[in-house]
Design a protein around this motif. Structure first.
Motif, PDB file in Angstrom:
ATOM      1  N   VAL A  44       0.837  -1.198   0.000  1.00  0.00           N
ATOM      2  CA  VAL A  44       0.000   0.000   0.000  1.00  0.00           C
ATOM      3  C   VAL A  44       0.871   1.245   0.000  1.00  0.00           C
ATOM      4  O   VAL A  44       0.589   2.214  -0.730  1.00  0.00           O
ATOM      5  CB  VAL A  44      -0.941  -0.005   1.221  1.00  0.00           C
ATOM      6  N   ALA A  45       1.932   1.246   0.803  1.00  0.00           N
ATOM      7  CA  ALA A  45       2.841   2.398   0.837  1.00  0.00           C
ATOM      8  C   ALA A  45       3.473   2.632  -0.531  1.00  0.00           C
ATOM      9  O   ALA A  45       3.594   3.777  -0.983  1.00  0.00           O
ATOM     10  CB  ALA A  45       3.928   2.179   1.891  1.00  0.00           C
ATOM     11  N   GLU A  46       3.844   1.551  -1.195  1.00  0.00           N
ATOM     12  CA  GLU A  46       4.443   1.685  -2.527  1.00  0.00           C
ATOM     13  C   GLU A  46       3.419   2.196  -3.527  1.00  0.00           C
ATOM     14  O   GLU A  46       3.744   2.989  -4.422  1.00  0.00           O
ATOM     15  CB  GLU A  46       5.014   0.341  -2.970  1.00  0.00           C
ATOM     16  N   ILE A  61      -7.140   7.410   3.175  1.00  0.00           N
ATOM     17  CA  ILE A  61      -7.991   6.218   3.220  1.00  0.00           C
ATOM     18  C   ILE A  61      -7.168   4.962   2.934  1.00  0.00           C
ATOM     19  O   ILE A  61      -7.278   3.948   3.633  1.00  0.00           O
ATOM     20  CB  ILE A  61      -9.145   6.345   2.208  1.00  0.00           C
ATOM     21  N   ALA A  62      -6.321   5.030   1.910  1.00  0.00           N
ATOM     22  CA  ALA A  62      -5.468   3.884   1.577  1.00  0.00           C
ATOM     23  C   ALA A  62      -4.553   3.529   2.743  1.00  0.00           C
ATOM     24  O   ALA A  62      -4.356   2.343   3.062  1.00  0.00           O
ATOM     25  CB  ALA A  62      -4.647   4.188   0.324  1.00  0.00           C
ATOM     26  N   ALA A  63      -3.995   4.543   3.394  1.00  0.00           N
ATOM     27  CA  ALA A  63      -3.109   4.290   4.534  1.00  0.00           C
ATOM     28  C   ALA A  63      -3.858   3.610   5.671  1.00  0.00           C
ATOM     29  O   ALA A  63      -3.311   2.733   6.352  1.00  0.00           O
ATOM     30  CB  ALA A  63      -2.495   5.599   5.012  1.00  0.00           C
ATOM     31  N   GLY A  91       5.707   3.659  10.150  1.00  0.00           N
ATOM     32  CA  GLY A  91       6.788   4.459   9.595  1.00  0.00           C
ATOM     33  C   GLY A  91       6.851   4.375   8.082  1.00  0.00           C
ATOM     34  O   GLY A  91       7.060   5.385   7.400  1.00  0.00           O
ATOM     35  N   ILE A  92       6.669   3.170   7.550  1.00  0.00           N
ATOM     36  CA  ILE A  92       6.700   2.978   6.097  1.00  0.00           C
ATOM     37  C   ILE A  92       5.559   3.737   5.429  1.00  0.00           C
ATOM     38  O   ILE A  92       5.748   4.408   4.407  1.00  0.00           O
ATOM     39  CB  ILE A  92       6.629   1.482   5.763  1.00  0.00           C
ATOM     40  N   LEU A  93       4.366   3.646   5.998  1.00  0.00           N
ATOM     41  CA  LEU A  93       3.213   4.336   5.422  1.00  0.00           C
ATOM     42  C   LEU A  93       3.374   5.850   5.533  1.00  0.00           C
ATOM     43  O   LEU A  93       3.055   6.594   4.594  1.00  0.00           O
ATOM     44  CB  LEU A  93       1.934   3.882   6.127  1.00  0.00           C
ATOM     45  N   ALA A  94       3.876   6.341   6.663  1.00  0.00           N
ATOM     46  CA  ALA A  94       4.043   7.780   6.853  1.00  0.00           C
ATOM     47  C   ALA A  94       5.045   8.377   5.877  1.00  0.00           C
ATOM     48  O   ALA A  94       4.934   9.549   5.494  1.00  0.00           O
ATOM     49  CB  ALA A  94       4.478   8.069   8.292  1.00  0.00           C
ATOM     50  N   ALA A  95       6.029   7.584   5.466  1.00  0.00           N
ATOM     51  CA  ALA A  95       7.078   8.086   4.569  1.00  0.00           C
ATOM     52  C   ALA A  95       6.663   8.087   3.107  1.00  0.00           C
ATOM     53  O   ALA A  95       7.394   8.603   2.251  1.00  0.00           O
ATOM     54  CB  ALA A  95       8.342   7.243   4.734  1.00  0.00           C
ATOM     55  N   SER A  96       5.473   7.563   2.790  1.00  0.00           N
ATOM     56  CA  SER A  96       5.101   7.386   1.386  1.00  0.00           C
ATOM     57  C   SER A  96       4.861   8.709   0.663  1.00  0.00           C
ATOM     58  O   SER A  96       5.185   8.848  -0.512  1.00  0.00           O
ATOM     59  CB  SER A  96       3.865   6.487   1.272  1.00  0.00           C
ATOM     60  N   LEU A 103      -2.834  11.875   5.261  1.00  0.00           N
ATOM     61  CA  LEU A 103      -2.112  10.640   5.529  1.00  0.00           C
ATOM     62  C   LEU A 103      -1.834  10.505   7.020  1.00  0.00           C
ATOM     63  O   LEU A 103      -2.105   9.463   7.628  1.00  0.00           O
ATOM     64  CB  LEU A 103      -0.807  10.637   4.728  1.00  0.00           C
ATOM     65  N   PHE A 104      -1.306  11.551   7.626  1.00  0.00           N
ATOM     66  CA  PHE A 104      -0.944  11.501   9.038  1.00  0.00           C
ATOM     67  C   PHE A 104      -2.188  11.531   9.931  1.00  0.00           C
ATOM     68  O   PHE A 104      -2.214  10.912  10.995  1.00  0.00           O
ATOM     69  CB  PHE A 104       0.010  12.647   9.353  1.00  0.00           C
TER      70      PHE A 104
END
Length: 347
Positions: A44-46, A61-63, A91-96, A103-104
């Motif tokens: 999802v992050a990618e 929503i995706a996150a 962390g991975i999702l927040a960095a996307s 997102l946050f």
């Protein structure tokens, strides 16, 4: 998940199905309509980072669904330590994508839910993610009503980037206002290409075509001339982050549209849910602007070793509140936004 209710809301970019998140790959539109399935948070992050998913509300929503997938996997691997292990996935999702505050906001909602969960977290977290998704659609329809009221009598509207169902849970923010306005008064709709990813040319006009709403595509550089010709009375855009004083970060090119609109006497509207407002950021000066690769701008000739040509590729810019005539949210409308006017939305 909420299904489209009428002929002007027929697209859903995110679908939870059979324990996985189905994502409409927006990079392939309009030529191909391809959904990909993601069963883990890293995927999802990618999908977010690679622009399969784009638009601040849709990213949030995706996150949220990504956290559901992460929690399921972490709990299955280690039921006693999953709450600690999932920090890596957050962390991975927040960095996307660093600019989109939704997102946050969504990650914070999921983090708060995790704190009170005992046992298998999947059902409870899926309920929260679905609520975030459904609430976004409801908020968009409310913003469509509030924004359309301001457009009464307008014969031409210009929008930038994509702010429709593809960028949200459904219906859209700025494009949701245009959908509502078109159903009421049939104004002419103009969409800018939105380089370099061409969200306007590939996504916005495709969405409008799906719903039978006529639209005219223009080159980004034609916007000022369109305004001078008197073809539009309002410019409508979305937002990836709104500062506490009303300064708004949105797709690159938004700032120049606001400057041109003010010069030509055209009104400028930002449409975004209250989750896009970052109350911790006092002004636009503090908003981090994502820089993307030069490969998105330069052709292969200039990417060869030894070339002296570089590229500057900011994805967003910041429009000062002083150039915005109205910020429309599901909680109400702020005209001529300022610090005080924005604070009224918190009550």
């Amino acid at each position: 998940m909420s299904e489209p209710k009428d002929g002007v809301d027929s697209v859903r970019p995110l679908q939870w199905q059979d324990g996985a998140l189905r994502v409409l790959d927006q990079r392939k539109l309009p030529d191909q309509v391809v959904y990909e399935e993601f069963a883990g948070a890293s995927g999802v992050a990618e999908a977010i980072a690679s622009m399969r998913v784009r638009g601040a509300p849709a990213i949030g929503i995706a996150a949220a669904y990504g956290v559901v997938l992460a929690a399921r996997d972490r709990y299955a691997a280690n039921p006693d330590a999953w709450k600690d292990d999932i920090a890596e996935d957050f962390g991975i999702l927040a960095a996307s994508r660093p600019t989109a505050v939704n997102l946050f906001w969504a990650l914070d909602r999921m983090r708060e839910a995790i704190a009170s969960i005992a046992g298998d977290p999947t059902p409870a977290l899926l309920a929260v993610a679905r609520a975030i998704h459904e609430d976004d659609i409801r908020a968009n329809r409310r913003m469509g009503e509030l924004g359309a009221e301001l457009l009464a009598g307008s014969t031409g509207l210009l929008t930038h980037c994509n702010t429709g169902s593809l960028a949200t849970g459904g219906y859209g923010t700025a494009l949701g206002v245009i959908r509502t306005a078109w159903a009421m008064e049939r104004p002419a709709v103009f969409a800018g290409e939105t380089r370099p990813w061409l969200q306007g040319a590939r996504l916005t006009v495709w969405e409008l075509e799906q719903d039978g709403i006529p639209a005219t595509l223009i080159a980004d550089s034609a916007a000022a001339w369109l305004m001078k010709a008197g073809k539009v009375q309002w410019v409508l855009v979305g937002a990836d982050r709104i500062a506490a004083n009303g300064d708004t970060a949105n797709k690159i090119g938004t700032y120049s549209l606001a400057v041109n609109a003010r010069h030509h006497g055209v009104k400028f509207m930002v449409v975004a849910p209250t989750s896009t407002i970052d109350w911790k950021t006092p002004s636009g000066d503090s908003i981090e602007i994502e820089q993307r690769s030069k490969t998105e701008l330069l052709g292969s000739h200039f990417l060869r070793e030894g070339s002296v040509i570089d590229a500057w590729n900011p994805v967003f810019d910041v429009t000062p509140a002083g150039l915005i005539d109205a910020i429309v949210t599901e909680a109400g409308v702020v005209r001529n936004p300022s610090q005080g006017g924005m604070q009224a939305l918190r009550r």
